[in-house]
Write an enzyme that holds these catalytic residues in place. Structure first.
Site, PDB file in Angstrom:
ATOM      1  N   SER A   1      66.209 116.403  61.833  1.00 61.55           N
ATOM      2  CA  SER A   1      66.332 117.784  61.371  1.00 61.55           C
ATOM      3  C   SER A   1      65.334 118.021  60.250  1.00 61.55           C
ATOM      4  CB  SER A   1      67.752 118.046  60.860  1.00 61.55           C
ATOM      5  OG  SER A   1      67.760 119.264  60.144  1.00 61.55           O
TER       6      SER A   1
ATOM      7  N   HIS B   1      64.175 118.700  65.434  1.00 62.22           N
ATOM      8  CA  HIS B   1      65.305 119.637  65.373  1.00 62.22           C
ATOM      9  C   HIS B   1      64.972 120.709  64.332  1.00 62.22           C
ATOM     10  CE1 HIS B   1      69.562 120.681  65.944  1.00 62.22           C
ATOM     11  NE2 HIS B   1      69.596 120.929  64.644  1.00 62.22           N
TER      12      HIS B   1
ATOM     13  N   ASP C   1      66.133 123.996  62.533  1.00 66.52           N
ATOM     14  CA  ASP C   1      67.344 124.747  62.185  1.00 66.52           C
ATOM     15  C   ASP C   1      67.011 126.141  61.682  1.00 66.52           C
ATOM     16  OD1 ASP C   1      69.623 122.885  62.498  1.00 66.52           O
ATOM     17  OD2 ASP C   1      68.555 121.688  61.006  1.00 66.52           O
TER      18      ASP C   1
ATOM     19  N   MET D   1      68.324 129.663  60.326  1.00 68.61           N
ATOM     20  CA  MET D   1      69.509 130.269  59.686  1.00 68.61           C
ATOM     21  C   MET D   1      69.163 131.666  59.207  1.00 68.61           C
ATOM     22  SD  MET D   1      70.714 127.036  57.402  1.00 68.61           S
ATOM     23  CE  MET D   1      70.908 125.405  58.115  1.00 68.61           C
TER      24      MET D   1
ATOM     25  N   HIS E   1      67.623 125.079  66.976  1.00 66.81           N
ATOM     26  CA  HIS E   1      69.058 125.315  66.772  1.00 66.81           C
ATOM     27  C   HIS E   1      69.217 126.648  66.038  1.00 66.81           C
ATOM     28  CE1 HIS E   1      72.926 123.838  64.501  1.00 66.81           C
ATOM     29  NE2 HIS E   1      73.186 124.821  65.348  1.00 66.81           N
TER      30      HIS E   1
ATOM     31  N   MET F   1      71.168 129.214  64.309  1.00 65.04           N
ATOM     32  CA  MET F   1      72.387 129.599  63.594  1.00 65.04           C
ATOM     33  C   MET F   1      72.207 131.043  63.160  1.00 65.04           C
ATOM     34  SD  MET F   1      72.883 126.015  61.575  1.00 65.04           S
ATOM     35  CE  MET F   1      71.190 125.534  61.880  1.00 65.04           C
TER      36      MET F   1
ATOM     37  N   MET G   1      78.673 120.386  66.741  1.00 67.76           N
ATOM     38  CA  MET G   1      78.461 120.317  65.287  1.00 67.76           C
ATOM     39  C   MET G   1      79.546 119.438  64.658  1.00 67.76           C
ATOM     40  SD  MET G   1      75.776 122.022  64.452  1.00 67.76           S
ATOM     41  CE  MET G   1      75.985 121.856  62.679  1.00 67.76           C
TER      42      MET G   1
ATOM     43  N   GLY H   1      75.082 125.338  58.296  1.00 69.01           N
ATOM     44  CA  GLY H   1      74.561 126.081  57.152  1.00 69.01           C
ATOM     45  C   GLY H   1      73.780 125.235  56.166  1.00 69.01           C
ATOM     46  N   PHE H   2      74.156 123.963  56.066  1.00 72.53           N
ATOM     47  CA  PHE H   2      73.516 123.118  55.051  1.00 72.53           C
ATOM     48  C   PHE H   2      73.388 121.685  55.551  1.00 72.53           C
ATOM     49  CE2 PHE H   2      75.691 126.572  52.966  1.00 72.53           C
ATOM     50  CZ  PHE H   2      74.723 127.054  52.097  1.00 72.53           C
TER      51      PHE H   2
ATOM     52  N   GLY I   1      73.088 117.525  54.621  1.00 73.60           N
ATOM     53  CA  GLY I   1      73.672 116.624  53.632  1.00 73.60           C
ATOM     54  C   GLY I   1      75.179 116.656  53.512  1.00 73.60           C
TER      55      GLY I   1
ATOM     56  N   ASP J   1      75.307 116.871  65.622  1.00 72.52           N
ATOM     57  CA  ASP J   1      74.512 117.344  64.476  1.00 72.52           C
ATOM     58  C   ASP J   1      75.406 117.517  63.254  1.00 72.52           C
ATOM     59  OD1 ASP J   1      72.710 118.594  62.769  1.00 72.52           O
ATOM     60  OD2 ASP J   1      72.561 120.432  63.963  1.00 72.52           O
TER      61      ASP J   1
ATOM     62  N   SER K   1      69.206 114.324  56.474  1.00 75.61           N
ATOM     63  CA  SER K   1      69.122 113.537  55.241  1.00 75.61           C
ATOM     64  C   SER K   1      69.034 112.042  55.510  1.00 75.61           C
ATOM     65  CB  SER K   1      70.284 113.871  54.296  1.00 75.61           C
ATOM     66  OG  SER K   1      71.440 114.183  54.993  1.00 75.61           O
TER      67      SER K   1
HETATM   68  O1  LIG Z   1      72.368 122.265  61.679  1.00 69.95           O
HETATM   69  C1  LIG Z   1      72.326 121.709  60.597  1.00 69.95           C
HETATM   70  C2  LIG Z   1      73.056 122.264  59.421  1.00 69.95           C
HETATM   71  O2  LIG Z   1      73.703 123.410  59.783  1.00 69.95           O
HETATM   72  C3  LIG Z   1      71.474 120.476  60.396  1.00 69.95           C
HETATM   73  O3  LIG Z   1      70.819 120.173  61.616  1.00 69.95           O
HETATM   74  C4  LIG Z   1      72.271 119.292  59.957  1.00 69.95           C
HETATM   75  O4  LIG Z   1      73.125 119.552  58.923  1.00 69.95           O
HETATM   76  C5  LIG Z   1      71.384 118.103  59.659  1.00 69.95           C
HETATM   77  O5  LIG Z   1      71.472 117.653  58.373  1.00 69.95           O
HETATM   78  P1  LIG Z   1      72.199 116.289  57.953  1.00 69.95           P
HETATM   79  O6  LIG Z   1      71.785 115.237  58.956  1.00 69.95           O
HETATM   80  O7  LIG Z   1      71.678 116.044  56.582  1.00 69.95           O
HETATM   81  O8  LIG Z   1      73.675 116.543  57.995  1.00 69.95           O
HETATM   82 FE   LIG Z   2      71.075 121.718  63.313  1.00 70.40          FE
END
Ligand SMILES: O=C(CO)[C@H](O)[C@H](O)COP(=O)(O)O
Ligand SMILES: [Fe+2]
Length: 216
Positions: free
Chosen positions: A7, A32, A34, A36, A66, A68, A137, A142-143, A145, A175, A198
């Site tokens: 990502s 990947h 993302d 948003m 992806h 969102m 998911m 949204g975020f 980490g 994900d 991350s």
């Molecule tokens: O779609 C996502 C967040 O909405 C990201 O792809 C996902 O969170 C990847 O980050 P991490 O591997 O750090 O969790």
């Molecule tokens: Fe994602």
């Protein structure tokens, strides 16, 4: 062997092209991406121009986009023209799902559907035979980490069994919070593709992190 889709939300945007090249050289089979919109999720990331620029510099990469966003139908043509290989939108979006699948197919792109942690995989049933990929998911979108939610594992198991029962062909992707500890559980439950942000870009050695995840 798992497919790894790093990502790039967790990459260094100041050297995004170099970070993408590094993970591809390490064996990542997808990027990947993302998207948003600040409406479907409470965060804003990047959109069409950044994808277009990446695609211009790395034209052979597989762009696992992806979405969102609340209105994926409205933006399908722009993202696909910009280089999306897979248009992966949410079942919980505000657009008509079948109309969006049809539009993506008509534009010659692969199509995926994603479910949030609160959505059961059975809700995907009307569409499963038409999909190239299903994304489960394992965090609230949204975020990056965040902590992995184990409830994703039973969804992967159900989707894998359902794929066999139907003779369907969709790949299973997971994900959110995927790292060296949680990735083996995801593969055991049926994930074909591991998204990791991350755990890859936050690692001391991102290339080694990709190689390790790909070896699972
Ligand atoms: O779609 C996502 C967040 O909405 C990201 O792809 C996902 O969170 C990847 O980050 P991490 O591997 O750090 O969790
Ligand atoms: Fe994602």
């Amino acid at each position: 062997m798992a497919i790894v889709s790093p990502s790039i939300l967790s990459a260094d945007f100041g050297k995004l092209g170099a970070d993408c090249r590094m993970v591809l050289d390490a064996g990542a089979q997808m990027l990947h991406y993302d998207v948003m919109d600040g409406h479907f999720v409470p965060n804003i990331s990047f959109g069409v121009p950044v994808l277009k620029s990446l695609h211009k510099n790395l034209p052979d990469a597989f762009y696992d986009v992806h979405l969102m966003i609340s209105h994926p139908l409205q933006y399908a043509e722009a993202f696909i023209k910009a280089g999306a290989t897979l248009y992966n939108f949410h079942l919980e979006c505000e657009d008509d799902i079948q109309a969006t699948i049809d539009a993506v197919r008509a534009l010659g792109c692969k199509v995926g559907l994603t479910i949030k942690p609160g959505t059961e995989p059975q809700a995907l049933a009307p569409y499963l035979d038409q999909l190239d990929l299903v994304l489960v998911m394992s965090v609230e979108p949204g975020f990056g980490g965040q902590k992995f939610m184990p409830s994703a594992l039973d969804k992967l198991r159900w989707l894998k069994a359902e794929r066999e029962a139907r003779g369907a062909h969709y790949l299973l992707e997971v994900d959110g919070g995927v790292d060296n500890a949680t990735a083996p559980q995801c593969v055991e439950a049926g994930a074909d593709i591991l998204v990791a942000g991350s755990a890859v870009f936050g690692a001391a050695d991102p290339a080694a992190a990709v190689q390790h995840l790909a070896s699972l």
